[in-house]
Design an enzyme around this catalytic site. Structure first.
Site, mmCIF file in Angstrom:
data_model
loop_
_atom_site.group_PDB
_atom_site.id
_atom_site.type_symbol
_atom_site.label_atom_id
_atom_site.label_comp_id
_atom_site.label_asym_id
_atom_site.label_seq_id
_atom_site.Cartn_x
_atom_site.Cartn_y
_atom_site.Cartn_z
ATOM 1 N N ASP A 170 0.849 -1.195 0.000
ATOM 2 C CA ASP A 170 0.000 0.000 0.000
ATOM 3 C C ASP A 170 0.889 1.251 0.000
ATOM 4 O O ASP A 170 1.815 1.351 0.813
ATOM 5 C CB ASP A 170 -0.857 -0.059 1.277
ATOM 6 N N GLY B 272 -8.933 5.753 2.606
ATOM 7 C CA GLY B 272 -9.601 6.397 3.736
ATOM 8 C C GLY B 272 -10.976 5.782 3.926
ATOM 9 O O GLY B 272 -11.948 6.454 4.231
HETATM 10 P P1 13P Z 1 -8.157 4.573 6.820
HETATM 11 O O1 13P Z 1 -7.041 4.241 7.776
HETATM 12 O O2 13P Z 1 -8.569 5.996 6.906
HETATM 13 O O3 13P Z 1 -9.290 3.611 6.916
HETATM 14 O O4 13P Z 1 -7.525 4.426 5.353
HETATM 15 C C1 13P Z 1 -6.878 3.246 4.999
HETATM 16 C C2 13P Z 1 -6.223 3.404 3.681
HETATM 17 O O5 13P Z 1 -6.649 4.177 2.851
HETATM 18 C C3 13P Z 1 -5.059 2.568 3.383
HETATM 19 O O6 13P Z 1 -4.445 2.919 2.190
#
Ligand code: 13P
Length: 290
Positions: free
Chosen positions: A81, A217
Site C-alpha cells: 500500500d 480512507g
Molecule cells: P483509513 O485508515 O482511513 O481507513 O484508510 C486506509 C487506507 O486508505 C489505506 O491505504
C-alpha cells in the site's frame, strides 16, 4: 489461496461489489482479517503500507502475510500500500506480493505518469497487479498516517479531487490495473461527516473504461455511503483506522474490567484479534452486500 488483486477486482466488477483491503501491521490484525474473511467466505486483500514500517518492516510481516494468504480457505491477495519508490515495490514483488501500489500522486502529473508506467511494465512482466493514485487523498492527522497531513479546509477541497478527463489519459498512458481516486475521503479519523462526491466516481468510471476504482480512507464511512460508492463504481475499499481504533478500545475495556486481577498479555492479544475480526466482518458484509 494466494491470488492477484486484478482477478479479485474483475470478479467484484461482475458481482457489482467491492473487495475489502485491510492494513495488517501486526499479527492480531492479520489473523483477525483472515478469520473474518473465512467466516463470511469472501475474498480479501491484506496490505502493508510503507508508512507502517515504523510498526513492522516489510521483510518481517511480508512472509507472514504470504503464509496466511496461501493457507487461507478463501482467495487472498497480498498488496503493498502506498509504495513510494521503485526499491520498495521491487522488495515486495520479490517477497511474493501479488500486487503493488505505486503512489506518485504528490509529484507533477507527467512524473506520475512516467514513473507509474515504468513500474507497471516491470510488475506486469511478473504477473503482479499495479494500483496508482491520481488526485490527492490527505490525512486528518489522527489514524493511519498515510497521505499528506492536511488542514481542515484542505480536507474538503475539491481541487484535490481526481479529474475524470485526466484519469482517462492517466490510465491509458500507464496501463495500471486499478486507480485510487479522490472524491472526499481522507485517511485517518473523520472529524466531520465525510461529504463524498458520488457523481465524480461515476464520471471517472465512465472515463477510464472499466479500470477498477479504489477508495482510500475507507474506514469511518456510513453504510449508506459505502453502498452509494460501490454503486457508482468503487471496487476496492482500503480500511484501517477504525479497525485499529476498535481493537484499541476493546483492549481498554478488558484492562478496565480486570483491574483487580492479573492480566496476561496473551489474553490481550486474543482479545484484540477478536475485536479486529468483528469489525472487519461488519465491513466485509457491507462491501460484499451480504
Ligand atoms: P483509513 O485508515 O482511513 O481507513 O484508510 C486506509 C487506507 O486508505 C489505506 O491505504
Amino acid at each position: 489461496m494466494l491470488v492477484t488483486v486484478k482477478e479479485l477486482l474483475a470478479e467484484a466488477e461482475k458481482k457489482q461489489r467491492a473487495v475489502g483491503a485491510f492494513n495488517v501491521p501486526n499479527l492480531e490484525a492479520l489473523r483477525g482479517v483472515i478469520q473474518a474473511a473465512e467466516m463470511l467466505e469472501v475474498p480479501v486483500i491484506i496490505q502493508h503500507a510503507e508508512v507502517h514500517e515504523n510498526l513492522i518492516a516489510l521483510e518481517e510481516i511480508g512472509p507472514l502475510m504470504i503464509h496466511y494468504a496461501k493457507q487461507a480457505k478463501v482467495p487472498v491477495a497480498v498488496h503493498l500500500d502506498h509504495g513510494s519508490s521503485l526499491t520498495a515495490c521491487i522488495k515486495a514483488i520479490r517477497l511474493g506480493f501479488t500486487s503493488i501500489m505505486y503512489d506518485a500522486s504528490l509529484k507533477e502529473y507527467e512524473t506520475n505518469v512516467k514513473e507509474t508506467a515504468e513500474l507497471a511494465q516491470i510488475a506486469h512482466s511478473v504477473n503482479v497487479s499495479v494500483e496508482a493514485e491520481l488526485g490527492e487523498m490527505t490525512n486528518s492527522s489522527v489514524g493511519s498516517g498515510e497521505g499528506r497531513e492536511s488542514t481542515q479546509d484542505e480536507l474538503e477541497n475539491s481541487d484535490l479531487f481526481t479529474n475524470p478527463d485526466q484519469a482517462k489519459s492517466f490510465v491509458e498512458a500507464t496501463q495500471v490495473d486499478s486507480l485510487a481516486v479522490s472524491f472526499g475521503t481522507v485517511h485517518g479519523k473523520y472529524f466531520a461527516e465525510p461529504n463524498l462526491d458520488f457523481e465524480r466516481i461515476a464520471a471517472i468510471r465512465t472515463a477510464v473504461n472499466g479500470c477498477p476504482l479504489v477508495m482510500h480512507g475507507g474506514s469511518g464511512v456510513s453504510e449508506e455511503d459505502y453502498g452509494k460508492a460501490i454503486t457508482a463504481g468503487i471496487r476496492k475499499i482500503n480500511y484501517y483506522t477504525y479497525m485499529n481504533l476498535t481493537a484499541g478500545e476493546s483492549v481498554k475495556r478488558l484492562v478496565n474490567t480486570t483491574q483487580q486481577n492479573e492480566l496476561f498479555f496473551d489474553e490481550v492479544s486474543l482479545h484484540a484479534t477478536a475485536a479486529v475480526k468483528e469489525n472487519v466482518s461488519q465491513a466485509l458484509r457491507i462491501f460484499n452486500r451480504l
